[in-house]
Scaffold this motif. Sequence first.
Motif, PDB file in Angstrom:
ATOM      1  N   LEU A 211      47.602  75.934 115.878  1.00 54.01           N
ATOM      2  CA  LEU A 211      48.470  77.037 115.477  1.00 54.01           C
ATOM      3  C   LEU A 211      49.726  77.147 116.337  1.00 54.01           C
ATOM      4  CD1 LEU A 211      45.703  79.659 114.674  1.00 54.01           C
ATOM      5  CD2 LEU A 211      47.350  78.716 113.047  1.00 54.01           C
ATOM      6  N   LYS A 212      49.697  76.607 117.541  1.00 55.22           N
ATOM      7  CA  LYS A 212      50.896  76.686 118.376  1.00 55.22           C
ATOM      8  C   LYS A 212      51.953  75.669 117.951  1.00 55.22           C
ATOM      9  CE  LYS A 212      49.227  73.618 122.077  1.00 55.22           C
ATOM     10  NZ  LYS A 212      48.746  73.580 123.481  1.00 55.22           N
ATOM     11  N   LEU A 213      51.595  74.749 117.059  1.00 58.70           N
ATOM     12  CA  LEU A 213      52.561  73.788 116.532  1.00 58.70           C
ATOM     13  C   LEU A 213      53.314  74.390 115.355  1.00 58.70           C
ATOM     14  CD1 LEU A 213      50.335  70.545 116.428  1.00 58.70           C
ATOM     15  CD2 LEU A 213      52.039  71.147 118.163  1.00 58.70           C
ATOM     16  N   LYS A 214      54.601  74.203 115.315  1.00 57.64           N
ATOM     17  CA  LYS A 214      55.351  74.560 114.126  1.00 57.64           C
ATOM     18  C   LYS A 214      54.912  73.645 112.984  1.00 57.64           C
ATOM     19  CE  LYS A 214      59.450  75.948 116.767  1.00 57.64           C
ATOM     20  NZ  LYS A 214      60.888  75.643 117.045  1.00 57.64           N
ATOM     21  N   PRO A 215      54.987  74.125 111.739  1.00 57.66           N
ATOM     22  CA  PRO A 215      54.573  73.261 110.625  1.00 57.66           C
ATOM     23  C   PRO A 215      55.221  71.878 110.670  1.00 57.66           C
ATOM     24  CG  PRO A 215      54.935  75.483 109.833  1.00 57.66           C
ATOM     25  CD  PRO A 215      55.360  75.481 111.280  1.00 57.66           C
ATOM     26  N   GLU A 216      56.506  71.823 111.051  1.00 60.39           N
ATOM     27  CA  GLU A 216      57.224  70.539 111.085  1.00 60.39           C
ATOM     28  C   GLU A 216      56.745  69.641 112.222  1.00 60.39           C
ATOM     29  OE1 GLU A 216      59.622  73.604 109.047  1.00 60.39           O
ATOM     30  OE2 GLU A 216      58.585  73.504 110.976  1.00 60.39           O
ATOM     31  N   GLU A 217      55.974  70.194 113.164  1.00 58.84           N
ATOM     32  CA  GLU A 217      55.423  69.405 114.267  1.00 58.84           C
ATOM     33  C   GLU A 217      53.966  69.031 114.024  1.00 58.84           C
ATOM     34  OE1 GLU A 217      55.832  72.211 117.400  1.00 58.84           O
ATOM     35  OE2 GLU A 217      57.954  71.764 117.782  1.00 58.84           O
ATOM     36  N   SER A 218      53.385  69.543 112.966  1.00 57.74           N
ATOM     37  CA  SER A 218      51.954  69.380 112.725  1.00 57.74           C
ATOM     38  C   SER A 218      51.658  68.066 112.000  1.00 57.74           C
ATOM     39  CB  SER A 218      51.444  70.544 111.872  1.00 57.74           C
ATOM     40  OG  SER A 218      51.889  70.404 110.522  1.00 57.74           O
ATOM     41  N   PRO A 219      50.408  67.615 112.017  1.00 54.08           N
ATOM     42  CA  PRO A 219      50.030  66.416 111.251  1.00 54.08           C
ATOM     43  C   PRO A 219      50.302  66.560 109.757  1.00 54.08           C
ATOM     44  CG  PRO A 219      48.301  67.032 112.793  1.00 54.08           C
ATOM     45  CD  PRO A 219      49.285  68.153 112.798  1.00 54.08           C
ATOM     46  N   TYR A 220      50.223  67.787 109.245  1.00 52.60           N
ATOM     47  CA  TYR A 220      50.439  68.016 107.815  1.00 52.60           C
ATOM     48  C   TYR A 220      51.850  67.598 107.374  1.00 52.60           C
ATOM     49  CZ  TYR A 220      46.378  71.053 108.481  1.00 52.60           C
ATOM     50  OH  TYR A 220      45.149  71.555 108.811  1.00 52.60           O
ATOM     51  N   TRP A 221      52.782  67.546 108.322  1.00 50.48           N
ATOM     52  CA  TRP A 221      54.163  67.232 107.991  1.00 50.48           C
ATOM     53  C   TRP A 221      54.409  65.720 107.974  1.00 50.48           C
ATOM     54  CZ3 TRP A 221      57.004  70.772 105.854  1.00 50.48           C
ATOM     55  CH2 TRP A 221      58.381  70.597 105.721  1.00 50.48           C
ATOM     56  N   GLY A 222      53.412  64.946 108.389  1.00 49.15           N
ATOM     57  CA  GLY A 222      53.592  63.509 108.452  1.00 49.15           C
ATOM     58  C   GLY A 222      54.071  62.877 107.156  1.00 49.15           C
ATOM     59  N   PRO A 223      53.494  63.222 106.002  1.00 51.07           N
ATOM     60  CA  PRO A 223      53.965  62.631 104.743  1.00 51.07           C
ATOM     61  C   PRO A 223      55.415  62.979 104.407  1.00 51.07           C
ATOM     62  CG  PRO A 223      51.758  63.523 104.485  1.00 51.07           C
ATOM     63  CD  PRO A 223      52.257  64.007 105.812  1.00 51.07           C
ATOM     64  N   ILE A 224      55.888  64.136 104.865  1.00 50.12           N
ATOM     65  CA  ILE A 224      57.278  64.508 104.610  1.00 50.12           C
ATOM     66  C   ILE A 224      58.220  63.655 105.463  1.00 50.12           C
ATOM     67  CG2 ILE A 224      58.953  66.407 104.727  1.00 50.12           C
ATOM     68  CD1 ILE A 224      56.873  66.709 102.510  1.00 50.12           C
ATOM     69  N   LYS A 225      57.774  63.268 106.633  1.00 49.04           N
ATOM     70  CA  LYS A 225      58.591  62.428 107.509  1.00 49.04           C
ATOM     71  C   LYS A 225      58.653  60.982 107.031  1.00 49.04           C
ATOM     72  CE  LYS A 225      57.542  64.990 111.767  1.00 49.04           C
ATOM     73  NZ  LYS A 225      56.882  64.896 113.102  1.00 49.04           N
ATOM     74  N   ALA A 226      57.770  60.602 106.120  1.00 52.51           N
ATOM     75  CA  ALA A 226      57.696  59.188 105.720  1.00 52.51           C
ATOM     76  C   ALA A 226      57.542  59.066 104.213  1.00 52.51           C
ATOM     77  CB  ALA A 226      56.530  58.507 106.436  1.00 52.51           C
ATOM     78  N   PHE A 227      58.503  59.613 103.473  1.00 54.13           N
ATOM     79  CA  PHE A 227      58.467  59.484 102.015  1.00 54.13           C
ATOM     80  C   PHE A 227      58.531  58.010 101.607  1.00 54.13           C
ATOM     81  CE2 PHE A 227      60.095  63.964 101.727  1.00 54.13           C
ATOM     82  CZ  PHE A 227      59.128  64.438 100.852  1.00 54.13           C
TER      83      PHE A 227
END
Length: 604
Positions: A211-227
């Motif tokens: 929870l201390k990670l911003k969404p853009e820093e979280s693992p969930y954001w990985g697919p957005i970083k690598a379209f």
Amino acid sequence: MNHACRLILSAALVALVPAGGSAQPAGPAASRQSAHDRLFDLFRQSDEAYLKRNPLQALFRGDYRYADRLGDLFSDAHYQGEKAAAEADLAALHALPRAELGADDQIAYDVFEYQTRDTLRGLQPDLLRLNEALPMNHFYGLHTQYPTISSGQGGAPFQTVADYENALKRNRDFAANVDEAIAQWRKGEAEGVVDTQLTVRNMIEQLDNQLKLKPEESPYWGPIKAFPNAVGVADRARLTQAFRASLTGTVYPALSRLRDFLKNDYLGHARAGAGLMYMKGGDALYRYEVESTTTLPMTPEQIHQLGLSEVARITTEFEKVRQQMGFKGSLQQFFDYMRSSPKFQPKTRQELEQGFASVKRQVEAQVPQYFSLVPRTQLVIRPYPPYREKFEAGGSYDAGTPDGRRPGTFYYNAYDLPSRSICEETTLFLHEGEPGHHFQISLAQEDAALPSFMRFGGNTAYVEGWALYSESLGYAMNLYNDPCQRFGNLNDEMLRAMRLVVDTGIHAKGWTRDQAIRYMLTNSGESQTDATAEVERYIAIPSQATAYKVGQLTITRLREKAKAALGAKFDIREFHAQVLGSGALPLTILEAKIDRWIAAKKVS
């Protein structure tokens, strides 16, 4: 060095539901089929129904038909559905004429029967109410596994726009499952069936770290970083906005609800005693879990005594290595030296990874001497992601897909580098990588002739027993000539022996966490970090750790039995092919198979 295999990430189901389906009763048309065809029709119907009920398991296999959902993992309806399916499966199986089946089909029949009976036992009311009340913990929990699944480097694909849309739908399922888990915890509270304070605190820390990670820093954001190229510019903009909304509006609120519930409500009701013996109904649950994980009718006391015997044996081997290394102090001082000397500690994460890569090259050069069956699936080496590493084992294995699109992954732990040991690189790779988990799991998945429950299922005693047995092959491969590496192997073998003592000590004899940690530090070169993580793992997942040594001792005994019976006819490659050629078998069924092979070889 502690390590673990993560075959099935839906941990709430690992112990309870290895297979299961909903088979149709045999009608006139079915009766005209051969016994083999009827058996495999049952297997197919059962497996297909299982995947529909448990779509997360399909995702791990690389079957993406149900990739838009996680399924219902924790509700009462889920468990009752699994129970009804298992009862139907067993009735359909017993309607088939086992005597008309060939030898391989009889093995499949016996494994299916064994697993289904074991599943049903865990789903009976006396045990189900206990299992339902413990939906997640810090070692196996959807709250830690789902980020990996969603990261773009886990089980879920992110190759098309549809894959991204499916991820958004899975996020909604994730939140629903979190709420269902909270409901089960609340029900357990009301019935006096609660987890340990230690486990709850660890889960709270895990959730705080996310929870201390911003969404853009979280693992969930990985697919957005690598379209991928298949996703166009307009879709990228839309999906980026949709992912941000899903994370801030669905995933993070669910994680917050879970953290707040555990911290503000459940922790105050959690039990102080670490062992299951301190939980209402825990004694019965532990006895069941010991038999389920070892696949043998062993009692906790038998496990404990076997562990004490193995600890004594391995201690004598440690003395030999101490002398070989020229250490003049006591064995306890030798352990302190091995765990604390900078000489044996990796300086960087890169050094650790390079060491594993070097062992991989050495092992692969010798594989043809010991194995006629070799998997096609490739193996990659990766560190744990930082958000997971503190609570993870020293290493683990995640299976690839049967078609090879996703390789098998050997994860190593670089957290707290001074607690890691270069002496354990060889034994750890042999266990988690080749020829351990990677060979066994990949060969089963790649064998399309096996029914799916044998390709993708398994039991801890066989799976972990094979991996521990694989460590011993390093002697024949001359990989332990260096006393440092030999120490590492003995340290890992001692770890598995101590597990028999400590797991049963905690759950059947009332040992405390600190008492268990002291025992491990006294009898091995385990670091304080590893010993602590190990003990907290046994507290979280009772009995799982007892199966390693039981499985290894069984496979080693069967090899020695075959060598004695066959003499010059014994071929280690053939023996390994027999052990690995039918998927993960309960140990009694494995022994019956090896006995038949020995008898056939004698007259050939």
